[in-house]
Structures are given as structure tokens and as C-alpha cells.
Enzyme design. Structure first.
Site, mmCIF file in Angstrom:
data_model
loop_
_atom_site.group_PDB
_atom_site.id
_atom_site.type_symbol
_atom_site.label_atom_id
_atom_site.label_comp_id
_atom_site.label_asym_id
_atom_site.label_seq_id
_atom_site.Cartn_x
_atom_site.Cartn_y
_atom_site.Cartn_z
ATOM 1 N N VAL A 164 44.566 -7.049 29.687
ATOM 2 C CA VAL A 164 43.255 -7.112 30.324
ATOM 3 C C VAL A 164 43.117 -8.449 31.051
ATOM 4 C CG1 VAL A 164 42.106 -5.489 28.788
ATOM 5 C CG2 VAL A 164 42.220 -7.889 28.150
ATOM 6 N N THR A 165 42.062 -8.595 31.851
ATOM 7 C CA THR A 165 41.981 -9.654 32.856
ATOM 8 C C THR A 165 41.895 -11.061 32.291
ATOM 9 O OG1 THR A 165 40.988 -8.145 34.456
ATOM 10 C CG2 THR A 165 40.617 -10.498 34.802
ATOM 11 N N PHE A 166 40.916 -11.345 31.459
ATOM 12 C CA PHE A 166 40.691 -12.725 31.039
ATOM 13 C C PHE A 166 41.842 -13.294 30.204
ATOM 14 C CE2 PHE A 166 36.824 -12.621 33.106
ATOM 15 C CZ PHE A 166 36.088 -13.797 32.932
#
Length: 705
Positions: free
Chosen positions: A248-250
Site C-alpha cells: 500500500v502507498t504510505f
């Protein structure tokens, strides 16, 4: 003070006298002035000195033959004071001679002998010696003997000396090794670290890092990214780059700039509960997430650079607004609506700032520019990774990079500035038919916190319920094969590197790629199917980071990458990017989980026949459900489990559609060519009828529109 005091008697150095010579008595004044007496006295003293030398030689011999100082000193004192111990008394004249001789010796040798002698005894015997009253009257003459014939070095002193020498040698070896490392490290990165000129300005080592959020590796093979494909042909890259788990992004954007696994830097999800802080991190709420306390587990590259005196510009990078101790020199806050051309203008504008040599007090040009591009991820979620809309978005991003490269070329910076293009993860298509209703599997009233998405981390209210929740989920997992269940402290896969942090929930439900874990508060699966509702988002990530649909990209070009164009690297994980960034700037990275350093070592070219083939990953359509997984333990836990016949049928349809598309394009091109030829012939021959016929040419019937 009288010279006949007991203290004076105790300090008489007996060996200053000859035992065979008698000492006349009488008045001090008459005795002192008589030349004959003086001559006799000198003779006595000379004889005494000879005796003293003999004693010294004897004492030295004892010491050299191994007798301890303590034993020698005992014998020495017992001989010296035998007259006193057995009641022998010295006359007053002898006392006076002793005092005069003692004063003369002290004048010549100074009081240092007393101190050094006492120190020598203490060192040899392992501590201070307690002397008797008679022993305390030792003369300077005796201490002279210790100066002449010092005892052998003790084992303790030898051991201490050996330790000192050994430590000195090791320290010297360490310094030489460290110096050699520094020299080799400098020589390794030196070619691209010198100031270089583009004709108008001097440039220190400069690197542009562009992150295309959600850009799946196989998007490069759709024929809509000519700029990126040309960039690959000119630079160096692996076939794909692996994200970190969870994909996922973070967590992955912080891994890219710290070189640490999420378990190490502490951003373990887009949302998670911290039991020590008693607070929840949620990525879309800056008031909660953009605080330094969440981001203290790692040092991002802009902090490393700023500490080293290298100015940085960070454009909307996740985590850059957290207010760290060393912030970027130029910091652009997140703006999801900013256009792609504006991003290009911002990066080129930063390069147009004056360098240190030309600044004259003006703003200085940054050496690191890191820009975040969110549109591919956003449209992948909204429309799905195989939608018409995402194709258009991918093309737009490629155009943005085209303008960036043109801008570098216009500034004569193509060979002076490093450019690295990465992505954080891929994307998979979702479906209402591929949702797991968590409420139907366990009692969610037992759960206090749920972290993450589409995978879920569960924290039970009572730790005693942890095992029961796990066992219930495990039964369902084995029955359906639609998800995996893990206990953080027991069976979390080691390759995930996702267990050594209290921010990681103790129980995790990880869906198979393309599936989603949902609970009725957000999405009721039965009602949705009954009403024909479509699950949103249409595209998801966060799955097993090694699954083909989660693959990311890494492409680099510039003076820090002096490789043969189109060089191919071994596939690596995104923990390696931080070291590469630091080396490209000439700064020393902080300790991290990466191992690669510049220069990179290609293993071949992308054009090599043995490796040029490409296997497209299978992304299941929205209306397809995978069959139940086999319980055969020999199956790879991250393999694709789609039915082979369905996959083959889908691939056949795709190939047929593509074949028809190209047939249509070729037909149109041939028709246009024929029309142009006829027009030219009409103009040459002046045939009006032929010209009219050429203008009425129409496409063949039956071609797809």
C-alpha cells in the site's frame, strides 16, 4: 631540635658505615674542624661506600635470580637494622655522621627516590606495603639501589602492557581499514560527483526522483508509454521492482526514501493502531498522520541530504509534511487536483534556480527533487486497472515525462542530471463476487481495532480471545482458499518482514489477490449481489508483495548510472532505492535494510533473446471468481490460482480482439494510401471522373468500428 631523638635514630642508614672502623667521640665543633679527623672521616666514608657498592651488587644478583622484592627487602632491612633489633646502640658521633651523610645524599639525589621507591614496592606487590617503624627509616642510599637494580616486571604489568600493545595494533588496523574503505568509496562515486557545467551554470550532483503511484509493471507493455519505453532503452532497470509488504502507498513510499521495511520504520499501513501512543494513524487525516511521532522510525533521504548540506525539494511526497527535525528546503504540500503539466513546470523551475556558484544571495538550486504523481493510482481505484480511463491516464503520465525530458534536453542537462522513475505497487481488479464478509466468520464485537485494507489486522479486546479468533478464521481459510490468516508472533511469513513492531496487529487476514475483506458496516455482500451493486473501489492493492499484479517499476538514467543503454538488473525490492539515491548525491546513507550500492551491476540487456519474452500477469475480470484453492502444501503460497481454461479463454479473446484491431488499422492505412495514389494520378492525368471516384472511397464493410 635535639639530634638524639628516637626518630633521628630510626632514620640512620646503617650501611653508610664500615663496621670495622671505630668512631671517635668528642665535641662536634673540634671534631669537625680537625683536618686529620676530616681525612679519617673521608676514608671511613670511602670504605663505607665501597661496602655499599658490594651490597648493591649482591642485591642486584638476588633480584636477577628471581627472588621477590619483598623477600629481598626483608633481608635488606634485617641486615641493616640488626644492631638495633638486638639492642645495639649507635654513639652520638655515629648519629651525627649519619645525619650529615643523609643530608648530602638528599641534596644530590633529591627526595624523588623516596617517592619512586615506595611506588615501585606498591606496584610490584599489588598494593601499598605496611612498614614497621624501623622499615620506615629507609635511607636514600637504599633507594638508590632500587634505581640501579629494579626488580623484574610483574605478571600484572606484563599483561597490562600486552593489552595496551594489542589494542594499539587493532586500533591502527581499524584506522587503516576504514581509511581504505573511505578511499575506495570515494573513488567508486567520484566520476559523477564533480561539478559539471551545462554551458551556463555549474551543477553539483543532482537527482530527480518521480514516483508514479499505482503504476503496475506490465503497464509498460501496453504500447501506450513510448517515453518510458525509450527511457528504459537509454537507461538501466530490472524487469520489475518488488514493493514491500503490505503493498500500500504510505508504507512503500516511506520505504523508498528510508531503505527500511515497514516493520522497521513503523509506518505499517495506511491506517493502524499504536498501542504505546493509544492513538490511530489514518493516512487521509493530516491532523493525525502528519505528526513527527509517527515517523520517527526512519530517516528519509531529504533529512539525510539536508544534514549533509545538500538542499532538497520535495513535491507532495507522502510523509514529507510531518514536521521532522530537518525539513526539505522546498516543500510542496499535497494537492490531489494539481495538473500533470504543473508538476513538470515545478520540477524544471527548481532546476532553473541559481546554483551555489551563481546564487549571490538568491535561492539555491536543490540537488534532490522528489515528486509524487497520484493519478494512476486514483484512476485505478475508480475505474479499474484494465479500464479505458486508466489507459488514458497512463498515456497522460507518459506525456508528462516526455515534457520533463524535453525540458532537460533544452537545458543541456540530459547527461548532467540523474532521473529515477519508480512506482510503489501495482493494482488488481476487484469484484462483488470476490468479497469475504468478515462479519459472517467471526464475532466482531470481540475486536477492538481493525487495521489496514483490503487486508485486515485485528486486535481483540481481550488477548485471551486471540487464539479462538485465529482458529475460526483458519478453518474458513482452508475451506475456501480465498484468504490467508496469520498470527504476527507465530506464523507470519518471514519474507513479509512484518512482525517486529508493536504497531502490527497480532492477527492478520490477508485476501488472495483480487479479493477484498469487508464488513457489513461498509459493504453488505448479500444485499449488493441481490441489487446488482458493484463493489468499489474497482481496483485494489495491498496484497502479497511478490504477486505479479503488485509489481512496481524502477528505471534510472544519468551520470550516476554509466551503464550500457538498455541494461538489465536483477529484480530487487524497493528497500534498495534509498542507498541508490544517497550514492547518486554523494552522501552517506543511514543504516538500512538495503544492500545495493552504486555502481549497479547489470546482468545483461533487456534485448537479450533469452530474457526478452514477456509473460503478462493474469488480472481476473470483474465477473470471475477463482476456484477454491487446493490444500496441497506443495503449492506456492503466492502463486496464481485461476482456472487454466478460463485464463486461456480470456487470453485468446484478448489476442483476437487485438488482431482485429490491427487488421482494421492496416486496412484503413491501405485505403488511405490507395485514395492518395488515385488523387495524385487524377491530378497528373486531369481525369475528373477518376478524382471523383477516389474521393468517394469508403472503408471495407465488416471491419470493427
Amino acid at each position: 631540635m635535639s639530634t638524639d631523638t628516637p626518630a633521628a635514630q630510626q632514620r640512620i642508614p646503617e650501611k653508610s658505615y664500615d663496621d670495622d672502623v671505630s668512631t671517635p667521640s668528642g665535641s662536634d665543633s673540634n671534631f669537625e674542624d680537625d683536618p686529620v679527623v676530616l681525612h679519617a672521616r673521608r676514608s671511613v666514608e670511602v670504605t663505607g661506600r665501597d661496602r655499599e657498592i658490594l651490597d648493591e651488587e649482591e642485591e642486584r644478583e638476588k633480584l636477577l635470580t628471581g627472588e621477590s622484592v619483598k623477600e629481598a627487602s626483608k633481608g635488606f632491612f634485617s641486615t641493616r637494622y640488626k644492631d638495633e633489633r638486638h639492642g645495639g646502640n649507635l654513639s652520638n658521633e655515629e648519629k651525627r655522621k649519619s645525619r650529615r651523610l643523609r643530608k648530602r645524599r638528599r641534596h644530590v639525589n633529591g627526595s624523588r627516590h623516596d617517592e619512586e621507591g615506595e611506588l615501585m614496592y606498591e606496584m610490584e606487590e599489588g598494593g601499598p606495603i605496611s612498614y614497621s617503624s624501623s622499615q620506615a627509616s629507609e635511607s636514600s642510599a637504599d633507594l638508590d639501589k632500587l634505581d640501579v637494580a629494579r626488580p623484574p616486571m610483574s605478571k600484572k604489568r606484563k599483561l597490562a602492557l600486552w593489552h595496551i600493545v594489542t589494542i594499539s595494533i587493532l586500533a591502527l588496523f581499524f584506522l587503516l581499514t576504514f581509511g581504505a574503505y573511505k578511499v575506495s568509496h570515494k573513488s567508486r562515486t567520484r566520476p559523477h560527483l564533480a561539478l559539471q557545467s551545462n554551458g551556463t551554470s555549474s551543477f553539483a550532483p543532482t537527482t530527480i526522483l518521480v514516483s508514479l503511484d499505482g503504476f503496475r509493471a506490465d503497464f509498460l507493455h501496453r504500447g501506450i508509454t513510448p517515453t518510458l519505453n525509450q527511457f528504459i532503452a537509454e537507461g538501466v532497470s530490472p524487469k520489475h521492482m518488488l514493493p514491500s509488504f503490505p503493498s500500500v502507498t504510505f508504507p512503500n513510499h516511506y520505504t523508498l526514501v528510508t531503505g527500511l521495511y515497514p516493520e522497521s520504520h513503523g509506518i505499517v499501513g495506511n491506517s493502524f493502531w499504536d498501542p504505546d501512543l493509544g492513538q490511530e494513524f489514518y493516512y487521509t487525516d493530516p491532523a493525525r498522520s502528519m505528526q513527527p511521532k509517527w515517523w520517527s522510525g526512519g530517516e528519509p533521504v531529504w533529512v539525510t541530504a539536508e544534514k549533509s548540506g545538500v538542499k532538497t525539494a520535495i513535491h507532495m511526497w507522502p510523509g514529507s509534511e510531518a514536521g521532522m527535525e530537518f525539513s526539505a528546503t522546498y516543500l510542496d504540500k499535497f494537492n490531489g487536483s494539481e495538473s500533470l503539466p504543473r508538476k513538470t513546470e515545478r520540477m524544471l523551475g527548481l532546476l532553473d534556480l541559481p546554483g551555489e556558484q551563481e546564487s549571490a544571495g538568491l535561492a539555491l538550486r536543490p540537488q534532490l527533487i522528489a515528486a509524487y504523481v497520484p493519478v494512476v493510482d486514483a484512476d485505478g481505484h475508480t475505474y479499474g486497472p484494465n479500464s479505458t480511463e486508466i489507459w488514458s491516464t497512463i498515456s497522460d503520465v507518459d506525456t508528462m515525462l516526455h515534457h520533463l525530458f524535453i525540458g532537460l534536453e533544452e537545458r543541456n542537462l540530459t547527461n548532467l542530471v540523474n532521473v529515477i522513475v519508480v512506482s510503489d505497487h501495482g493494482m488488481a481488479t476487484t469484484s462483488t463476487d470476490r468479497c469475504v464478509q468478515l462479519d459472517d466468520l467471526i464475532d466482531l464485537d470481540l475486536v477492538e481495532h481493525m487495521d489496514g485494507w483490503p487486508l485486515y489486522g485485528l486486535r481483540p479486546k481481550n488477548p485471551i480471545d486471540l487464539r479462538g479468533l485465529y482458529d475460526r478464521l483458519l478453518v474458513e481459510s482452508q475451506a475456501t482458499g480465498n484468504f490467508e490468516v496469520y498470527l504476527r508472533d507465530e506464523n507470519m511469513p518471514e519474507r513479509y518482514h512484518f512482525s517486529k513492531n508493536d504497531r502490527i496487529a497480532p492477527l492478520w487476514v490477508v485476501p488472495k489477490t483480487g479479493w477484498a475483506i469487508v464488513h457489513k458496516e461498509d459493504f453488505d455482500v448479500k444485499k449488493a449481489k441481490a441489487n446488482g451493486e458493484i463493489y468499489h473501489p474497482k481496483g485494489l492493492h495491498g496484497y502479497d508483495h511478490e504477486h505479479p499484479l503488485m509489481r512496481a517499476i524502477f528505471v534510472a538514467r544519468g551520470p550516476a548510472f554509466p551503464h550500457t543503454p538498455n541494461s538489465r538488473l536483477e529484480v530487487f525490492q524497493n528497500t534498495e532505492v534509498y542507498n541508490i539515491l544517497c550514492d547518486s548525491l554523494g552522501i552517506e546513507p543511514k543504516p538500512n535494510n538495503g544492500t545495493l550500492r552504486l555502481p549497479l551491476k547489470p546482468v545483461g540487456l533487456h534485448a537479450d533473446k533469452s530474457t526478452s519474452s514477456y509473460d503478462a500477469p493474469v488480472d481476473l475480470p470483474p465477473n470471475h471468481t477463482e476456484p477454491q484453492a487446493s490444500n496441497d502444501p506443495s503449492n506456492d503460497d503466492h502463486s496464481i490460482t485461476a482456472d487454466e481454461s478460463v485464463v486461456a479463454e480470456q487470453e485468446t479473446k484478448n489476442k483476437e480482439a487485438m488482431s482485429k484491431f490491427w487488421a482494421y488499422v492496416k486496412a484503413k492505412m491501405k485505403a488511405a494510401q490507395a485514395w492518395a495514389n488515385k488523387v495524385i494520378e487524377a491530378l497528373k492525368g486531369g481525369s475528373k471522373g477518376d478524382h471523383k471516384h477516389a474521393g468517394e472511397e469508403t472503408p471495407e464493410q465488416g471491419e470493427p468500428s
